[in-house]
Scaffold this active site. Structure first.
Site, PDB file in Angstrom:
ATOM      1  CG  ASP A  14     -16.275   1.377 -13.547  1.00  0.00           C
ATOM      2  OD1 ASP A  14     -16.282   1.043 -11.970  1.00  0.00           O
ATOM      3  OD2 ASP A  14     -17.073   0.204 -13.926  1.00  0.00           O
ATOM      4  CG  ASP A  16     -12.631  -3.979 -10.833  1.00  0.00           C
ATOM      5  OD1 ASP A  16     -11.913  -3.835 -11.606  1.00  0.00           O
ATOM      6  OD2 ASP A  16     -13.168  -3.929  -9.628  1.00  0.00           O
ATOM      7  CB  CYS A  91     -16.853   3.299  -2.304  1.00  0.00           C
ATOM      8  SG  CYS A  91     -17.248   2.314  -1.396  1.00  0.00           S
TER       9      CYS A  91
HETATM   10 ZN   LIG Z   1     -18.029   3.515   0.702  1.00  0.00          ZN
END
Ligand SMILES: [Zn+2]
Length: 563
Positions: A14, A16, A91
């Site tokens: 990940d 952040d 995303c």
């Molecule tokens: Zn998405």
């Protein structure tokens, strides 16, 4: 040079709060601050040959708070400070978009694993919140949570594994990777001969032992296959509760069944004649060595003594207790390691690795077709019971789940053992197929193999599903650690209260009135979990189902950035 297939090919991170400090909706490269020790930790992973990718939700794009060019500039800065990544998966959507890639959905994990030329089950994801862990599990990847002050206690309790910071998470990944590699223990020649018998290590007969219940035997399967890859003949000593599971394991040539009074949960008094008979039977096996697999609360030492009396010269086992001269290989494993990895690490310490064509996953011998009563494959199997009541689904809730799934368009098949017929009849009602008491373990495995998903507590059938790569909705009572006993390397959504008072009690009967760890669940959560796993009713395809079933998230950006 590693011997045998590696546990992990890639580490997904990940962004952040994990790699860099969390600056909300940051489009400014000058605000990029690496987390302490991040660069050195990532370089350790690179040096170990692991591929690295970033998987990050950036809803700031959907909200127009920054643009693609600013995001690329931030990622260029991240790579300047932390070194190159093999892939970036972003995303760009917000919750309202209901995409298949925004974590907790598993779409980014599927997409980035494919881009790296691997599969999610050979990836481990490191993140700082529950969404990261859910996305990892729902894709079948391992997860390690590194909490920050904003991580909620419930998320920490539910995580499969927790590390205090990124360098510690990295150390744990490398430790787990090394633990299943015989080279770590000085067995340089452990790579199984391929084809068998031509050079390489090839012991004669090895006696392997797993003396408790079906689920325990199933998760020991990879360890036993590793032994089988380096032995001419494998004889498995199991108890009566594990016999049917033992018969499903590849690599086992012969089974010896005996109830061990120091392992069985309802032991008979020790009978000297019975122990003498067991010792004679073990001597008759003519084993060159023995590998004794146990759970962390079981001692291998009583059996090790019998193995010595039976003349077995080399004995390997996990033992925190001082073994004196009873063990030749005394292996030790930290708490919380997945049971299957624990078994693989003992095999590795004894000098055995999985064959190159095999892999670290649960596997079974071929099973027959599902029983015709189950219907066309693609149904959802609901298995409400468990030998330990505390780990089963409350019957009333299971009945509500059966009705809700049926109402949502799923075909539901309810399964259970011969002593659970009353339970399965009540749960199936007039909405589901009731196979309670009508399946042997092999037929149950076949029924699960034909399922689109399995809804189950922490009990044996969860491991049958893992072996058939059938996604699991795990109604997991926290009496034992999820990271150790949860379904291994198969898409899974964990439900239930991980902070409930029964946590880590190892209780067989729920000690808390109302069985609150699972009693508070609503059937709608099971339907949502199935949707996250990409399992939608066959009759009425849900909108956007295609995004989920293919794992290709609409609009996801997985291309390289800043490289
Ligand atoms: Zn998405």
């Amino acid at each position: 040079m590693a011997s045998g297939p590696a546990l992990f090919d890639a580490v997904l991170l990940d962004r952040d709060g994990t790699l860099i400090e969390d600056v909300p909706y940051n489009g400014d490269p000058d605000k990029v601050r690496p987390m302490p020790g991040a660069r050195a930790a990532l370089d350790r992973l690179r040096a170990a040959g692991l591929r690295l990718a970033v998987v990050t939700n950036q809803s700031g794009l959907a909200r127009g708070l920054f643009g693609e060019a600013q995001l690329r500039a931030v990622h260029t800065r991240v790579e300047q400070m932390l070194g190159p990544f093999d892939a970036w998966a972003v995303c760009p959507h917000d919750d309202g978009d209901r995409c298949g890639c925004r974590k907790p959905a598993p779409g980014l994990v599927h997409a980035v694993a494919r881009e790296l030329g691997t599969v999610p089950s050979r990836c481990v994801l490191v993140g700082d919140i529950g969404r990261d862990m859910t996305a990892a599990s729902a894709a079948g990847a391992s997860g390690i949570l590194v909490p920050t002050p904003v991580t909620r206690p419930q998320e920490v309790a539910a995580a499969p594994q927790v590390a205090p910071d990124l360098p510690a998470a990295v150390a744990e990944i490398l430790r787990r990777q090394a633990a299943v590699d015989p080279a770590t223990y000085g067995h340089a020649d452990a790579r199984p001969a391929h084809p068998p018998g031509v050079g390489g290590r090839r012991t004669g007969t090895v006696l392997v032992v797993r003396a408790d219940s079906a689920g325990d035997v199933l998760v020991t399967g990879p360890g036993i296959r590793a032994v089988a890859a380096g032995a001419q003949r494998v004889v498995l000593l199991c108890g009566p509760r594990g016999r049917a599971a033992a018969e499903l394991l590849p690599g086992v040539d012969e089974i010896v069944e005996h109830r061990l009074p120091w392992i069985d949960p309802a032991p008979a008094p020790v009978d000297p004649a019975d122990i003498r008979q067991l010792t004679d039977r073990l001597a008759a096996v003519g084993a060159d060595e023995a590998v004794v697999f146990t759970s962390f609360h079981q001692s291998p030492l009583p059996l090790a003594l019998l193995l010595r009396l039976a003349g077995i010269r080399r004995v390997s086992a996990i033992s925190d207790d001082y073994p004196g001269s009873l063990l030749d290989v005394r292996h030790r494993v930290p708490l919380g390691v997945p049971e299957a990895e624990r078994a693989l690490s003992l095999a590795a310490a004894a000098g055995f690795a999985l064959a190159e064509h095999d892999g670290p996953a649960l596997r079974l011998r071929p099973v027959p077709a599902p029983p015709p009563e189950a219907g066309t494959p693609g149904y959802v199997v609901l298995h409400p019971g468990s030998a330990a009541q505390a780990r089963g689904c409350p019957p009333e809730l299971a009945a509500r789940i059966a009705r809700a799934l049926t109402a949502a368009g799923h075909r539901v098949v309810v399964t259970g053992g011969p002593d659970e017929r009353e339970l399965t009849a009540r749960v199936a009602g007039d909405v589901a197929v009731d196979l309670g008491g009508r399946t042997s373990l092999a037929a149950l495995a076949a029924t699960v193999a034909g399922a689109g998903a399995l809804v189950v507590g922490n009990t044996g059938p969860a491991h049958l599903a893992a072996a058939h790569r059938v996604p699991v909705v795990s109604l997991f009572a926290p009496t034992v650690p999820f990271g150790q006993w949860g379904p291994w390397r198969v898409p899974t959504v964990r439900l239930g209260d991980a902070e409930a008072p029964c946590r880590d009690t190892r209780a067989a009967r729920c000690p808390v009135p109302g069985h609150p760890c699972l009693g508070g669940l609503e059937p709608g959560q099971v339907i949502d979990a199935l949707r996250l796993l990409g399992v939608t009713p066959p009759a009425r395809p849900a909108p956007r189902a295609a995004d989920r079933t293919t794992g290709v998230p609409a609009g996801a950006s997985t291309g390289g950035s800043g490289r």
